[in-house]
Design an enzyme around this catalytic site. Structure first.
Site, mmCIF file in Angstrom:
data_model
loop_
_atom_site.group_PDB
_atom_site.id
_atom_site.type_symbol
_atom_site.label_atom_id
_atom_site.label_comp_id
_atom_site.label_asym_id
_atom_site.label_seq_id
_atom_site.Cartn_x
_atom_site.Cartn_y
_atom_site.Cartn_z
ATOM 1 N N ASP A 157 -6.252 -16.098 2.767
ATOM 2 C CA ASP A 157 -7.577 -16.645 3.076
ATOM 3 C C ASP A 157 -8.537 -16.419 1.916
ATOM 4 O O ASP A 157 -9.353 -17.290 1.590
ATOM 5 C CB ASP A 157 -8.139 -16.007 4.345
ATOM 6 N N LYS A 180 0.877 -1.185 0.000
ATOM 7 C CA LYS A 180 0.000 0.000 0.000
ATOM 8 C C LYS A 180 0.906 1.224 0.000
ATOM 9 O O LYS A 180 0.830 2.109 0.852
ATOM 10 C CB LYS A 180 -0.933 -0.022 1.217
#
Length: 407
Positions: free
Chosen positions: A293, A233
């Site tokens: 995930d 980011k």
């Protein structure tokens, strides 16, 4: 024909980072040999951490598979079963007893089931099961978590994505494991100028931490399809700005690997939109926790995915990425495939036992080919069975399947 598990195949045990060699750009090859010499006898010490919830059930299956597959290759084990997580809290009052860490450090590899559960959710942070896992990772000094996500043809219909999106997905998330916001300081609780309670954490990475995980990711990408996507980011976070700078500079040492950068919010979207664009994904601790995930659900179930955590030296930690699923614990509903595949990773990456690992991988594929499914991956036309029967069927496949190829 079903594909083999598309994982990174190192030529030597995977628990030591310095065993990656930039002089080799291809994995160890295998050759079929019907007249291979009988395997020499080898013995390893394995620490088993069943943990909580469904952990004991899936560890029991994986242990049996390890023993049988190893027996064909002259491998024997000494198993040491220890407490971790909620089970440790109930028995000793702490989530990771000193003895658990000591025994784990002295073993050749560590196999974990699952930790956590509703029972301990309201505990103070230092008395939560998850704290025990963080302490274990820190104590073993494992800094890299490898989490493959492969969509098997047998399970493509179990994915929530359209078949044309999920089919053929084969990616590896390389997650930095011991730095970042989960471990950064300062952290804690306070009060702001308005008298309101605050909670704060620190996202921090050193150049060394970034360099070592990035080098590992480049080596893995080199031995896969030669593509590495670094996720950060960097448009907002200074820690990500440093991350991108170091990864970009390091790419000069790997001209055979195609490096791209992607912001984490875009990466989360692209994993759902077009996951086949990814080969090897490098990212920090918290982003990797989330993205791996997400990637797991592309495969149809979190119950299918193994992981390996490795360091510069010492035993690796191998575990399924699923949780403890306390709602189905003790009901024979757990999916043991991910733990069995974690055992295969243990053999391959932790011990360098490629042949025994291959036996397990083939047995898993054969069991799927024969239609056996737990509830989380069940679809019409397949056979719905419980955890124990899946284990029995995998054992049958290990026993009856063609011998593993000679290395």
């Amino acid at each position: 024909m079903a594909p083999s598990l598309q994982l990174f195949h190192p030529p030597k045990p995977f628990t030591h980072f310095n065993r990656f060699s930039s002089t080799s750009s291809r994995p160890a090859s295998v050759r079929c040999s019907a007249a291979a010499a009988p395997p020499s006898k080898r013995s390893y010490t394995i620490t088993l951490l069943p943990g909580d919830g469904i952990g004991p059930e899936v560890i029991s299956v994986a242990k049996d598979v390890l023993v049988l597959a190893g027996s064909f290759e002259g491998i024997t084990y000494e198993f040491r079963e220890m407490l971790l997580g909620g089970a440790a809290l109930d028995a000793t009052g702490v989530p990771m007893p000193d003895e658990t860490l000591s025994v784990s450090k002295q073993s050749d590899a560590v196999l974990l089931g699952a930790i956590g559960g509703y029972k301990w959710d309201k505990n103070e942070k230092h008395l939560k099961p998850e704290t025990g896992l963080l302490q274990l990772r820190s104590g073993l000094q494992v800094f890299a978590n490898l989490r493959p996500a492969t969509v098997f043809p047998q399970l493509v219909d179990a994915s929530t994505l359209k078949k044309e999106v999920a089919e053929g997905v084969d990616l590896m998330v390389v997650r930095e494991l011991t730095g970042g916001i989960y471990f950064g300081k300062p952290r804690g609780f306070g009060t702001n100028e308005n008298g309101q309670e605050t909670g704060f954490n620190t996202e921090i990475y050193s150049a060394h931490e970034i360099d070592r995980i990035a080098r590992l990711a480049f080596e893995i990408a080199r031995k896969r399809r030669g593509k590495l996507c670094s996720v950060d980011k960097a448009n907002v976070l200074e820690a990500s700005m440093l991350w991108r700078k170091i990864v970009t500079e390091l790419a000069l040492e790997y001209p055979d690997v195609e490096l791209t950068h992607m912001y984490v919010d875009n990466a989360a979207m692209q994993l759902v939109r077009y996951p086949k664009q990814f080969d090897t994904v490098l990212t920090n601790n918290i982003f990797g926790d989330i993205l791996s995930d997400e990637a797991s659900m592309i495969t149809g179930s979190i119950g299918m995915l193994p992981s390996a955590s490795i360091g510069a030296s010492g035993p690796g930690l191998f575990e399924p990425i699923h949780g403890s699923a306390p709602d189905i614990a003790g009901q024979d509903k757990a999916n043991p495939f991910a733990t069995v595949l974690s055992a295969a990773m243990l053999l391959k990456y932790g011990l360098g036992e490629e042949r025994a690992a291959e036996r397990i991988e083939k047995a898993v594929l054969d069991t799927l080919n024969r239609g056996f499914r737990t509830a989380d991956i069940y679809s019409a036309g397949t056979k719905l069975v419980g955890c124990k029967q899946v284990g029995e069927e995998i054992l049958k496949s290990v026993e009856s399947h063609i011998p593993a190829a000679a290395v």
